[in-house]
Scaffold this motif. Structure first.
Motif, PDB file in Angstrom:
ATOM      1  N   PRO A 161      41.576  38.221  39.193  1.00 43.86           N
ATOM      2  CA  PRO A 161      41.809  38.293  37.736  1.00 43.86           C
ATOM      3  C   PRO A 161      42.785  37.233  37.241  1.00 43.86           C
ATOM      4  O   PRO A 161      42.694  36.779  36.104  1.00 43.86           O
ATOM      5  CB  PRO A 161      42.366  39.704  37.552  1.00 43.86           C
ATOM      6  CG  PRO A 161      41.744  40.491  38.657  1.00 43.86           C
ATOM      7  CD  PRO A 161      41.691  39.556  39.824  1.00 43.86           C
ATOM      8  N   GLU A 196      53.052  47.395  35.736  1.00 42.83           N
ATOM      9  CA  GLU A 196      52.428  48.498  35.011  1.00 42.83           C
ATOM     10  C   GLU A 196      52.578  49.823  35.746  1.00 42.83           C
ATOM     11  O   GLU A 196      52.984  50.827  35.157  1.00 42.83           O
ATOM     12  CB  GLU A 196      50.946  48.212  34.765  1.00 42.83           C
ATOM     13  CG  GLU A 196      50.281  49.221  33.827  1.00 42.83           C
ATOM     14  CD  GLU A 196      48.961  48.714  33.280  1.00 42.83           C
ATOM     15  OE1 GLU A 196      47.997  49.501  33.273  1.00 42.83           O
ATOM     16  OE2 GLU A 196      48.911  47.543  32.860  1.00 42.83           O
ATOM     17  N   THR A 205      50.067  39.694  33.385  1.00 43.03           N
ATOM     18  CA  THR A 205      50.120  40.098  31.980  1.00 43.03           C
ATOM     19  C   THR A 205      50.301  38.877  31.098  1.00 43.03           C
ATOM     20  O   THR A 205      50.549  37.763  31.585  1.00 43.03           O
ATOM     21  CB  THR A 205      51.283  41.078  31.738  1.00 43.03           C
ATOM     22  OG1 THR A 205      52.525  40.371  31.940  1.00 43.03           O
ATOM     23  CG2 THR A 205      51.216  42.256  32.704  1.00 43.03           C
ATOM     24  N   PRO A 250      44.140  47.444  41.009  1.00 42.72           N
ATOM     25  CA  PRO A 250      43.660  48.516  40.137  1.00 42.72           C
ATOM     26  C   PRO A 250      44.095  48.343  38.683  1.00 42.72           C
ATOM     27  O   PRO A 250      43.317  48.624  37.767  1.00 42.72           O
ATOM     28  CB  PRO A 250      44.284  49.766  40.767  1.00 42.72           C
ATOM     29  CG  PRO A 250      44.438  49.417  42.218  1.00 42.72           C
ATOM     30  CD  PRO A 250      44.799  47.969  42.219  1.00 42.72           C
ATOM     31  N   CYS A 251      45.333  47.896  38.445  1.00 42.03           N
ATOM     32  CA  CYS A 251      45.823  47.753  37.075  1.00 42.03           C
ATOM     33  C   CYS A 251      45.226  46.550  36.358  1.00 42.03           C
ATOM     34  O   CYS A 251      45.312  46.440  35.130  1.00 42.03           O
ATOM     35  CB  CYS A 251      47.349  47.665  37.066  1.00 42.03           C
ATOM     36  SG  CYS A 251      48.176  49.210  37.533  1.00 42.03           S
ATOM     37  N   SER A 252      44.634  45.647  37.099  1.00 44.33           N
ATOM     38  CA  SER A 252      43.979  44.489  36.482  1.00 44.33           C
ATOM     39  C   SER A 252      42.469  44.636  36.488  1.00 44.33           C
ATOM     40  O   SER A 252      41.741  43.679  36.230  1.00 44.33           O
ATOM     41  CB  SER A 252      44.394  43.202  37.210  1.00 44.33           C
ATOM     42  OG  SER A 252      44.051  43.264  38.577  1.00 44.33           O
ATOM     43  N   GLY A 253      41.975  45.849  36.779  1.00 45.39           N
ATOM     44  CA  GLY A 253      40.540  46.104  36.725  1.00 45.39           C
ATOM     45  C   GLY A 253      39.788  45.789  37.996  1.00 45.39           C
ATOM     46  O   GLY A 253      38.551  45.809  37.996  1.00 45.39           O
ATOM     47  N   ARG A 254      40.511  45.531  39.111  1.00 41.87           N
ATOM     48  CA  ARG A 254      39.852  45.230  40.384  1.00 41.87           C
ATOM     49  C   ARG A 254      40.416  46.129  41.483  1.00 41.87           C
ATOM     50  O   ARG A 254      41.190  45.690  42.325  1.00 41.87           O
ATOM     51  CB  ARG A 254      40.073  43.760  40.737  1.00 41.87           C
ATOM     52  CG  ARG A 254      39.322  42.765  39.867  1.00 41.87           C
ATOM     53  CD  ARG A 254      37.810  42.751  40.184  1.00 41.87           C
ATOM     54  NE  ARG A 254      37.564  42.457  41.573  1.00 41.87           N
ATOM     55  CZ  ARG A 254      37.508  41.204  42.068  1.00 41.87           C
ATOM     56  NH1 ARG A 254      37.656  40.171  41.259  1.00 41.87           N
ATOM     57  NH2 ARG A 254      37.267  41.018  43.360  1.00 41.87           N
ATOM     58  N   PRO A 255      40.030  47.421  41.486  1.00 40.14           N
ATOM     59  CA  PRO A 255      40.549  48.328  42.526  1.00 40.14           C
ATOM     60  C   PRO A 255      40.163  47.893  43.933  1.00 40.14           C
ATOM     61  O   PRO A 255      40.821  48.271  44.907  1.00 40.14           O
ATOM     62  CB  PRO A 255      39.918  49.677  42.168  1.00 40.14           C
ATOM     63  CG  PRO A 255      38.730  49.336  41.332  1.00 40.14           C
ATOM     64  CD  PRO A 255      39.102  48.105  40.572  1.00 40.14           C
TER      65      PRO A 255
END
Length: 467
Positions: A6, A27, A38, A47-52
């Motif tokens: 990401p 986060e 960010t 996970p917090c950037s959409g890639r678990p």
């Protein structure tokens, strides 16, 4: 490009750096691989950037990243490999090898250790040693071929406490002398062996005990023994014995071996003193005064480069400045330790020999920054008691940068060493009394006297020309 995170496309270096160095996610607050960022440049985990799928942990120790193989991190994989490497036939690591095992498994750079275990010939030699022996000693290693591989193994064992420290430069001279003398015919060995043991090695041992035996001195000592052997070989070829050796014979040999004149000098003196031959003279030329100097402008310009040019590597700036300010030879600069640098209310000081010398503020800041940021590139961290912390740490833990390496790098940056040191010495000896120069720079009284004599002679010649 190796991967797309990401945060963006990552090259191989950046990819491995992120996986090996997890960070705190701004986060969720967990320590994980930094996969995103960010808008305020804060680190985000997978996970917090959409890639678990980018969140991985070691199945054995839960380390958040750096998965090497089979779901385990590099450090966990290393533990198994080190045990396999250092364990004996019974599957356990013998106590003498345990300090090395601990250092390898607890290294700050586990990926460097893994690469070493996989590819280094030194690791292969260790495997052989632990398979065949339950004890380790310098004597055991001394009986092996003295190659770079053997020296590498010895260094790691000493640095981790598996072997006691010794003066390795002197020890290598002894090993070389033993191997060299064993190859001689008996009639030569009867002469060269006592010369080697009671003249060359005895003096080398004394200097080593004082901590003043350098690789350069060892090279000269080997040269002395080689020259003795060459002279005896020449006598054999000409069917001469030592009592038959006349001055004209020695002069002929010196003519045929002009580069050996200095080296054979101590052997000829030793023979003469013991009445093994008639009085002989190698006719050594007296050492002349130095002839390689810089102009004042050149010297000042190079000093300013060392102090202010941020494009130069910091360690070269420090070495170059110490040469030009204090006429220090590189063989002494490389031995300077961090404890010799001191800061107090009166300023910054460097203890060059026995007396602290006040440093210019710019050089003091350079040294302070270098101590704060520099570290050895060795994969193993030396024990706290394994020796001094060098100002210029080398590639191997517990060793400084080599003098030859520093000279070559300085030359590549147009910073000569000999001319700069000669110029700094002549400046110091004309401004300060010789006894002060001797104390501050740690030089012998004879050396400073010779420099003072040289400076006085040049000043007398200058006045004579300008009458």
């Amino acid at each position: 490009m190796t991967a797309t995170y990401p945060v963006g496309a990552l090259c191989s270096t950046c990819y491995h750096h992120r996986r090996r160095n997890p960070r705190t996610c701004v986060e969720c607050g967990n320590t994980r691989i930094a996969a995103g960022r960010t808008s305020e440049d804060g680190d985000l985990c997978g996970p917090c950037s959409g890639r678990p799928d980018l969140h991985t942990t070691c199945r054995q120790c839960d380390y958040p990243g750096d998965i090497y193989a089979n779901g385990r991190c590099t450090r966990c994989a290393i533990t198994d490999r080190v045990t396999h490497l250092l364990a004996g036939p019974d599957g356990t690591i013998a106590p003498p090898f345990q300090p090395l095992a601990d250092a390898l498994t607890q290294a700050e750079k586990p990926w460097s250790v893994m690469s070493w275990l996989r590819t280094s010939a030194a690791a292969g030699l260790l495997d052989e040693l632990t398979t065949e022996h339950t004890e380790i000693s310098h004597g055991l290693l001394d009986r092996l071929p003295q190659s770079t591989i053997t020296r590498n193994v010895r260094h790691h064992l000493v640095m981790t406490g598996a072997l006691p420290e010794r003066h390795e430069t002197f020890a290598r001279l002894e090993l070389w002398a033993i191997a060299t003398l064993e190859a001689l015919p008996p009639h030569q060995s009867r002469i060269v062996s006592p010369f080697s043991e009671w003249h060359v090695i005895k003096d080398a041992r004394r200097r080593a005990e004082r901590g003043r035996y350098t690789p350069g001195a060892a090279k000269a000592d080997r040269g002395n023994i080689r020259a003795a052997i060459l002279l005896l070989n020449w006598l054999d070829q000409h069917q001469l014995t030592l009592p038959d050796l006349h001055q004209e014979d020695l002069d002929l040999w010196l003519t045929q071996n002009p580069t050996r004149r200095q080296a054979v000098h101590s052997f000829v003196r030793w023979l003469t003193k013991r009445k093994l031959t008639r009085p002989l003279d190698t006719q050594l030329a007296r050492k002349g005064f130095p002839a390689n100097f810089q102009t004042d402008d050149e010297h000042e310009q190079q000093l300013q480069r060392c102090l202010t040019d941020e494009a130069l590597p910091r360690e070269l700036r420090i070495v170059g400045a110490l040469i030009r300010l204090y006429a220090l030879p590189i063989v002494r600069i490389k031995e300077i330790t961090t404890s010799q640098f001191q800061l107090n209310d009166a300023g910054a000081f460097l203890t060059i020999d026995r007396h602290p010398v006040l440093l210019p503020p710019t050089l003091a800041r350079l040294i302070k920054a270098h101590i704060a940021r520099s570290q050895a590139s060795s994969m193993l961290k030396p024990r706290a008691s394994s020796g001094p912390d060098y100002l210029l740490p080398g590639r191997h833990a517990g060793r400084p940068l080599s003098a030859g390496h520093l000279i070559k790098r300085l030359r590549n940056h147009d910073l000569p060493t000999r001319a700069a040191r000669n110029t700094a010495m002549i400046n110091a000896i004309t401004e300060l009394p010789p006894i002060v120069v001797s104390d501050l720079f740690g030089l012998s009284a004879a050396t400073t006297f010779q420099w003072a004599k040289f400076a006085q002679q040049n000043w007398t010649d200058y006045l004579a020309l300008h009458k």
